[in-house]
Design an enzyme around this catalytic site. Structure first.
Site, PDB file in Angstrom:
ATOM      1  N   HIS A 146       0.826  -1.209   0.000  1.00  0.00           N
ATOM      2  CA  HIS A 146       0.000   0.000   0.000  1.00  0.00           C
ATOM      3  C   HIS A 146       0.857   1.254   0.000  1.00  0.00           C
ATOM      4  CE1 HIS A 146      -2.788  -2.934   2.140  1.00  0.00           C
ATOM      5  NE2 HIS A 146      -3.523  -2.553   1.111  1.00  0.00           N
ATOM      6  N   GLN A 180     -18.229  -6.407  -1.046  1.00  0.00           N
ATOM      7  CA  GLN A 180     -17.371  -7.249  -1.878  1.00  0.00           C
ATOM      8  C   GLN A 180     -16.944  -8.524  -1.173  1.00  0.00           C
ATOM      9  OE1 GLN A 180     -14.406  -3.981  -2.242  1.00  0.00           O
ATOM     10  NE2 GLN A 180     -12.868  -5.595  -2.010  1.00  0.00           N
ATOM     11  N   SER A 200       0.074  -9.077   1.317  1.00  0.00           N
ATOM     12  CA  SER A 200      -1.383  -9.027   1.409  1.00  0.00           C
ATOM     13  C   SER A 200      -1.778  -8.837   2.858  1.00  0.00           C
ATOM     14  CB  SER A 200      -1.999 -10.323   0.877  1.00  0.00           C
ATOM     15  OG  SER A 200      -3.388 -10.381   1.161  1.00  0.00           O
TER      16      SER A 200
END
Length: 261
Positions: free
Chosen positions: A35, A59, A184
């Site tokens: 990020h 989502q 992640s």
């Protein structure tokens, strides 16, 4: 760093920075170096950088995934402040979905139906809807997305083109740990043993000539495989280690160095 918590507040600020180039980094928090690399790219290419943190419920196709998604807001704010991001947009569900998600964005070709679309029904509708909302709110010059979520990236680019958005969608290379695993937010859920095993995931995608061979080898190593597929000059895959789902993709236009095993 300025923290903005309402759309009206942002609209006032947006008028004040009119005429400046604005980069946008859209996240669900639990930030890592991937990020921050998007923020750094934005800062190199724009006068103003805005980040957003919003864990988007629409989502997630499993309620437990949404409930268990890591939430580290105070740490995230510190990381963005250290990165010298100009604005952090923190909006709540009511601000983003005042219509209770009655209006949705969908893509109706195979692009959204295969791979992630097959295994996560409804995921891409939620993703595209929230991305469009944020691009309309922020009105950035450029928005930055990582290539790890490659199918998502293709869909965002397609939506931006189809709906005449004035934001350039910028693809950024996947940031990886030293052993090759793509960074992640979900990696933090891996146990020590699972994290050691996870390093084989990108390795198998790169070294085997056929996707079926990669899937077979991953299963032999103890992964549960949702898919391994060659699409868009990429090899894309999704696997499970315990309750943790990992996705990745590698450029598969490169010559194959090793044969199948």
């Amino acid at each position: 760093m300025n923290i903005v918590t309402s759309i009206n507040e942002w609209r006032v600020l947006r008028k004040k920075i009119h005429g400046k180039s604005i980069g946008f980094v859209h996240t669900m928090g639990h930030l890592h170096e991937g990020h921050l690399s998007l923020c750094a790219r934005s800062q190199q290419e724009n006068e103003i950088t805005i980040a957003a943190i919003f864990i988007n419920p629409t989502q997630f196709n499993r309620d437990e995934d949404f409930a268990n998604y890591p939430r580290t807001l105070e740490k995230d704010k510190s990381l963005l402040a250290e990165q010298k991001v100009d604005y952090l947009l923190l909006l709540d569900k009511q601000a983003i979905y005042p219509d209770d998600y009655h209006i949705q964005v969908s893509e109706t070709t195979e692009l959204s139906q295969i791979l992630e679309g097959e295994f996560r029904p409804g995921h891409f509708n939620g993703m595209l809807t929230v991305v469009l909302k944020y691009l309309n709110i922020v009105k950035p010059s450029r928005a930055y997305y990582g290539e790890k979520d490659y199918q998502q990236l293709l869909l965002i680019k397609k939506m931006a083109q189809a709906l005449f958005l004035e934001t350039d969608i910028v693809a950024c290379l996947t940031v990886r740990a030293e052993d090759g695993l793509a960074l992640s937010s979900r990696n933090s859920h891996l146990t020590t043993d699972q994290r050691e095993k996870a390093r084989h995931f990108p390795e198998m995608l790169k070294k085997l000539q056929h996707s079926a061979s990669a899937a077979k080898q991953l299963e032999a190593l103890g992964f549960k495989v949702d898919y391994v597929a060659d699409q868009w000059d990429r090899r894309l895959a999704a696997v499970w280690l315990g309750d943790v789902r990992l996705i990745d993709n590698v450029d598969y236009t490169m010559p194959k160095v090793l044969g199948d095993v």
